[in-house]
Design a protein around this motif. Structure first.
Motif, PDB file in Angstrom:
ATOM      1  N   ALA A 127       0.846  -1.199   0.000  1.00 59.95           N
ATOM      2  CA  ALA A 127       0.000   0.000   0.000  1.00 59.95           C
ATOM      3  C   ALA A 127       0.878   1.244   0.000  1.00 59.95           C
ATOM      4  CB  ALA A 127      -0.921  -0.006   1.218  1.00 59.95           C
ATOM      5  N   GLY A 128       0.230   2.402  -0.175  1.00 61.62           N
ATOM      6  CA  GLY A 128       0.957   3.670  -0.155  1.00 61.62           C
ATOM      7  C   GLY A 128       0.199   4.736  -0.907  1.00 61.62           C
ATOM      8  N   VAL A 129       0.511   5.989  -0.606  1.00 61.33           N
ATOM      9  CA  VAL A 129      -0.171   7.087  -1.285  1.00 61.33           C
ATOM     10  C   VAL A 129       0.409   7.257  -2.689  1.00 61.33           C
ATOM     11  CG1 VAL A 129      -0.573   8.246   0.916  1.00 61.33           C
ATOM     12  CG2 VAL A 129       1.403   8.896  -0.465  1.00 61.33           C
ATOM     13  N   ASN A 130      -0.368   7.877  -3.555  1.00 61.60           N
ATOM     14  CA  ASN A 130       0.112   8.129  -4.915  1.00 61.60           C
ATOM     15  C   ASN A 130       1.367   8.995  -4.881  1.00 61.60           C
ATOM     16  OD1 ASN A 130      -1.913   6.710  -6.260  1.00 61.60           O
ATOM     17  ND2 ASN A 130      -3.312   8.469  -6.240  1.00 61.60           N
ATOM     18  N   GLY A 131       2.340   8.623  -5.683  1.00 57.46           N
ATOM     19  CA  GLY A 131       3.568   9.401  -5.777  1.00 57.46           C
ATOM     20  C   GLY A 131       4.679   8.950  -4.858  1.00 57.46           C
ATOM     21  N   ALA A 132       4.408   7.980  -3.996  1.00 65.22           N
ATOM     22  CA  ALA A 132       5.434   7.525  -3.055  1.00 65.22           C
ATOM     23  C   ALA A 132       6.451   6.595  -3.712  1.00 65.22           C
ATOM     24  CB  ALA A 132       4.787   6.819  -1.868  1.00 65.22           C
ATOM     25  N   GLY A 133       6.136   6.095  -4.907  1.00 63.77           N
ATOM     26  CA  GLY A 133       7.032   5.157  -5.575  1.00 63.77           C
ATOM     27  C   GLY A 133       6.642   3.714  -5.338  1.00 63.77           C
ATOM     28  N   LYS A 134       5.365   3.501  -5.053  1.00 61.58           N
ATOM     29  CA  LYS A 134       4.872   2.159  -4.703  1.00 61.58           C
ATOM     30  C   LYS A 134       5.055   1.152  -5.837  1.00 61.58           C
ATOM     31  CE  LYS A 134       0.459   2.073  -4.351  1.00 61.58           C
ATOM     32  NZ  LYS A 134       0.071   1.412  -5.627  1.00 61.58           N
ATOM     33  N   THR A 135       4.529   1.477  -7.011  1.00 54.68           N
ATOM     34  CA  THR A 135       4.585   0.528  -8.125  1.00 54.68           C
ATOM     35  C   THR A 135       6.017   0.298  -8.588  1.00 54.68           C
ATOM     36  OG1 THR A 135       2.378   1.255  -8.822  1.00 54.68           O
ATOM     37  CG2 THR A 135       3.681   0.017 -10.421  1.00 54.68           C
ATOM     38  N   THR A 136       6.829   1.348  -8.595  1.00 57.58           N
ATOM     39  CA  THR A 136       8.234   1.202  -8.973  1.00 57.58           C
ATOM     40  C   THR A 136       8.972   0.313  -7.981  1.00 57.58           C
ATOM     41  OG1 THR A 136       8.252   3.380 -10.031  1.00 57.58           O
ATOM     42  CG2 THR A 136      10.378   2.454  -9.408  1.00 57.58           C
ATOM     43  N   SER A 137       8.691   0.487  -6.692  1.00 56.33           N
ATOM     44  CA  SER A 137       9.333  -0.345  -5.668  1.00 56.33           C
ATOM     45  C   SER A 137       8.941  -1.807  -5.838  1.00 56.33           C
ATOM     46  CB  SER A 137       8.952   0.142  -4.267  1.00 56.33           C
ATOM     47  OG  SER A 137       9.454   1.439  -4.031  1.00 56.33           O
ATOM     48  N   VAL A 168       2.329  -7.102   4.958  1.00 50.41           N
ATOM     49  CA  VAL A 168       1.565  -5.918   4.560  1.00 50.41           C
ATOM     50  C   VAL A 168       2.541  -4.744   4.605  1.00 50.41           C
ATOM     51  CG1 VAL A 168      -0.402  -4.426   5.033  1.00 50.41           C
ATOM     52  CG2 VAL A 168      -0.540  -6.875   5.551  1.00 50.41           C
ATOM     53  N   LEU A 169       2.987  -4.315   3.437  1.00 49.04           N
ATOM     54  CA  LEU A 169       4.034  -3.301   3.354  1.00 49.04           C
ATOM     55  C   LEU A 169       3.463  -1.942   2.972  1.00 49.04           C
ATOM     56  CD1 LEU A 169       6.807  -5.288   1.415  1.00 49.04           C
ATOM     57  CD2 LEU A 169       6.231  -5.346   3.853  1.00 49.04           C
ATOM     58  N   LEU A 170       4.037  -0.904   3.540  1.00 47.94           N
ATOM     59  CA  LEU A 170       3.694   0.464   3.175  1.00 47.94           C
ATOM     60  C   LEU A 170       4.911   1.130   2.561  1.00 47.94           C
ATOM     61  CD1 LEU A 170       1.643   2.854   3.312  1.00 47.94           C
ATOM     62  CD2 LEU A 170       2.750   3.491   5.482  1.00 47.94           C
ATOM     63  N   VAL A 171       4.724   1.732   1.402  1.00 48.11           N
ATOM     64  CA  VAL A 171       5.788   2.492   0.752  1.00 48.11           C
ATOM     65  C   VAL A 171       5.588   3.961   1.101  1.00 48.11           C
ATOM     66  CG1 VAL A 171       6.864   3.134  -1.444  1.00 48.11           C
ATOM     67  CG2 VAL A 171       5.914   0.827  -1.139  1.00 48.11           C
ATOM     68  N   VAL A 172       6.613   4.582   1.703  1.00 42.60           N
ATOM     69  CA  VAL A 172       6.523   5.994   2.082  1.00 42.60           C
ATOM     70  C   VAL A 172       7.654   6.775   1.437  1.00 42.60           C
ATOM     71  CG1 VAL A 172       5.313   5.622   4.259  1.00 42.60           C
ATOM     72  CG2 VAL A 172       7.805   5.557   4.219  1.00 42.60           C
ATOM     73  N   ASP A 173       7.356   8.002   1.086  1.00 39.70           N
ATOM     74  CA  ASP A 173       8.313   8.918   0.475  1.00 39.70           C
ATOM     75  C   ASP A 173       9.128   9.585   1.575  1.00 39.70           C
ATOM     76  OD1 ASP A 173       9.646  11.028  -0.740  1.00 39.70           O
ATOM     77  OD2 ASP A 173       7.944  11.651  -1.972  1.00 39.70           O
ATOM     78  N   GLN A 227       1.476   8.807   7.950  1.00 43.13           N
ATOM     79  CA  GLN A 227       0.994   7.744   7.073  1.00 43.13           C
ATOM     80  C   GLN A 227       1.201   6.372   7.709  1.00 43.13           C
ATOM     81  OE1 GLN A 227       2.680   8.068   3.101  1.00 43.13           O
ATOM     82  NE2 GLN A 227       2.449  10.285   3.130  1.00 43.13           N
ATOM     83  N   VAL A 228       2.360   6.168   8.319  1.00 42.43           N
ATOM     84  CA  VAL A 228       2.638   4.889   8.978  1.00 42.43           C
ATOM     85  C   VAL A 228       1.591   4.612  10.053  1.00 42.43           C
ATOM     86  CG1 VAL A 228       4.264   3.645  10.463  1.00 42.43           C
ATOM     87  CG2 VAL A 228       5.119   4.933   8.495  1.00 42.43           C
ATOM     88  N   LYS A 229       1.287   5.618  10.857  1.00 43.67           N
ATOM     89  CA  LYS A 229       0.302   5.457  11.929  1.00 43.67           C
ATOM     90  C   LYS A 229      -1.080   5.115  11.360  1.00 43.67           C
ATOM     91  CE  LYS A 229       2.466   8.704  15.181  1.00 43.67           C
ATOM     92  NZ  LYS A 229       2.295  10.013  15.881  1.00 43.67           N
ATOM     93  N   ALA A 230      -1.498   5.853  10.338  1.00 43.68           N
ATOM     94  CA  ALA A 230      -2.845   5.676   9.780  1.00 43.68           C
ATOM     95  C   ALA A 230      -3.003   4.315   9.098  1.00 43.68           C
ATOM     96  CB  ALA A 230      -3.150   6.803   8.800  1.00 43.68           C
ATOM     97  N   PHE A 231      -2.027   3.948   8.275  1.00 36.76           N
ATOM     98  CA  PHE A 231      -2.128   2.677   7.558  1.00 36.76           C
ATOM     99  C   PHE A 231      -1.968   1.495   8.516  1.00 36.76           C
ATOM    100  CE2 PHE A 231      -1.552   5.327   3.846  1.00 36.76           C
ATOM    101  CZ  PHE A 231      -2.233   4.651   2.848  1.00 36.76           C
ATOM    102  N   ASP A 232      -1.153   1.666   9.543  1.00 41.19           N
ATOM    103  CA  ASP A 232      -0.999   0.580  10.510  1.00 41.19           C
ATOM    104  C   ASP A 232      -2.305   0.340  11.247  1.00 41.19           C
ATOM    105  OD1 ASP A 232       0.646  -1.328  12.071  1.00 41.19           O
ATOM    106  OD2 ASP A 232       0.225   0.048  13.711  1.00 41.19           O
ATOM    107  N   VAL A 288      11.059   2.691   2.428  1.00 37.53           N
ATOM    108  CA  VAL A 288      11.222   4.141   2.429  1.00 37.53           C
ATOM    109  C   VAL A 288      11.973   4.534   1.161  1.00 37.53           C
ATOM    110  CG1 VAL A 288      12.086   6.152   3.679  1.00 37.53           C
ATOM    111  CG2 VAL A 288      11.266   4.152   4.946  1.00 37.53           C
ATOM    112  N   THR A 289      11.327   5.330   0.322  1.00 40.79           N
ATOM    113  CA  THR A 289      11.890   5.683  -0.984  1.00 40.79           C
ATOM    114  C   THR A 289      12.350   7.140  -1.020  1.00 40.79           C
ATOM    115  OG1 THR A 289       9.750   6.413  -1.859  1.00 40.79           O
ATOM    116  CG2 THR A 289      10.291   4.076  -2.085  1.00 40.79           C
ATOM    117  N   LYS A 290      13.019   7.481  -2.105  1.00 47.83           N
ATOM    118  CA  LYS A 290      13.382   8.868  -2.444  1.00 47.83           C
ATOM    119  C   LYS A 290      14.225   9.549  -1.376  1.00 47.83           C
ATOM    120  CE  LYS A 290       9.197   9.264  -5.245  1.00 47.83           C
ATOM    121  NZ  LYS A 290       8.015  10.082  -5.611  1.00 47.83           N
TER     122      LYS A 290
END
Length: 364
Positions: free
Chosen positions: A165-175, A280-285, A295-300, A310-312
């Motif tokens: 999971a992750g918000v748009n623009g975080a690099g989720k699909t690329t990761s 269950v992974l979260l991708v964050v910028d 974001q980590v708190k909310a998605f968790d 953690v990207t970028k």
């Protein structure tokens, strides 16, 4: 190689290699030693297998990666490192360090924690030089980040189902594409699920990664995300896949109806396979600073995270956010590790997280 992949996946470090290793030849038990070459003292006789010094490719690649990490964190590190250019350890130094950590988005809580810890280390070690204090800070950051350091486990379940999971623009699909490439390189049979059905570009991007990595993909234009993931898990079981990775729709944590749908996707995966998803992974910028922690708190809370990517971190001035995430994890006893960090767009720019390496790069 395959045996340790089943226990633990760790690519890009000096201790792990994704290249298959040839078994070293074993000499027969009764084989006589080869005679020394004429006129050459036995101690100087070249071994039959000796050659030019071999290059440890994984170690070289890791050193190159560390150089990129230091370069990526230079904006964060330079502001902190400047604090230690003086000649005295006094209140002014700690005040400057507090400001630098806050500017690096370590957050108020983590900054206070690190400062108190540092003062105790300085007292215990009787340090008298600011350079020593800098090293003690690196030790403190390493200790705080150490619980985030954990390898991604695959192979305990067949298939291992990973929900991302992750918000748009975080690099989720690329990761996901990069992770797929590393898994495929380690001889894991991977199946992708294009469950980000609301955004055509995301589905097309994942199709490109699937084609590039020569892996199968379950995709349905405009379909229900939960249905796509269900079909993918079933297909993964039927095809004998090692790993199934579901790319879920990017969304903001404040979009409650979409977060509800994310919960639904997780429940449906569980119906397709008992015990799944296993990760269950979260991708964050990394550039978003304290917003990444939010974001980590909310998605968790919504879906129960088991790990982060953690990207970028290339060129960011906010690398201190990992300290904030580590302190939150420590205080809530959540144990949400950072499996991978990224410093660029290239495949090799996504690597396993190492607390000591990160702390040293942060203060380089």
């Amino acid at each position: 190689m395959f045996s340790f992949i089943k226990k633990k996946l760790g690519f890009g470090s000096a201790d792990h290699s994704t290249e298959p290793q040839e078994a070293a030849p074993v000499a027969p038990a009764l084989q006589e030693p080869a005679p020394a070459a004429p006129n050459v003292p036995p101690a100087l006789t070249p071994s039959a297998t000796s050659s030019e010094p071999s290059i440890d490719k994984p170690a070289v690649e890791r050193r190159n990666w560390l150089d990129r990490l230091r370069h990526g964190l230079r904006k964060t590190g330079s502001s902190i490192a400047q604090v230690f250019t003086g000649t005295q350890i006094d209140d002014a130094l700690y005040e400057e360090l507090e400001a630098a950590l806050l500017m690096a988005d370590a957050g108020v809580a983590a900054t206070s924690f690190l400062l108190e810890d540092l003062k105790q280390r300085v007292k215990d070690s009787k340090a008298t030089d600011p350079a020593q204090v800098k090293n003690l800070l690196a030790d403190g950051i390493t200790e705080l980040l150490a619980p985030l350091e954990k390898a991604l486990v695959v192979g305990e379940h067949t298939p291992t189902v990973i929900m991302v999971a992750g918000v748009n623009g975080a690099g989720k699909t690329t990761s996901i594409g990069k992770l797929t490439r590393h898994l495929s390189g380690a001889h894991q049979k991977v199946l992708l699920a294009a469950a980000d059905t609301f955004r055509a570009a995301a589905r097309e991007q994942l199709l490109v990664w699937a084609d590039r990595n020569h892996v199968d993909i379950v995709s349905q234009e405009g379909g229900d995300p939960a249905a796509v993931t269900f079909d993918a898990v079933q297909a993964g079981k039927a095809r004998g896949c090692d790993v199934v990775i579901a790319d879920t729709a990017g969304r903001l944590a404040t979009q409650l109806h979409l977060m509800d749908e994310l919960r639904k996707v997780k429940r449906v995966i569980g119906k397709a396979m008992d015990g799944a998803p296993h990760e269950v992974l979260l991708v964050v910028d990394g550039n978003t600073g304290q917003n990444a922690l939010a974001q980590v708190k909310a998605f968790d809370e919504a879906i129960g995270l088991t790990g982060l990517i953690v990207t970028k971190l290339d060129g960011t001035a906010k690398g201190g956010v990992l300290a904030a995430i580590a302190l939150w994890s420590k205080e809530h006893q959540r144990g949400v590790p950072v499996y991978f960090i990224g410093v660029g767009e290239k495949l090799e720019d996504l690597q396993t997280f190492n607390a000591k390496e990160f702390a040293q790069a942060l203060l380089a």
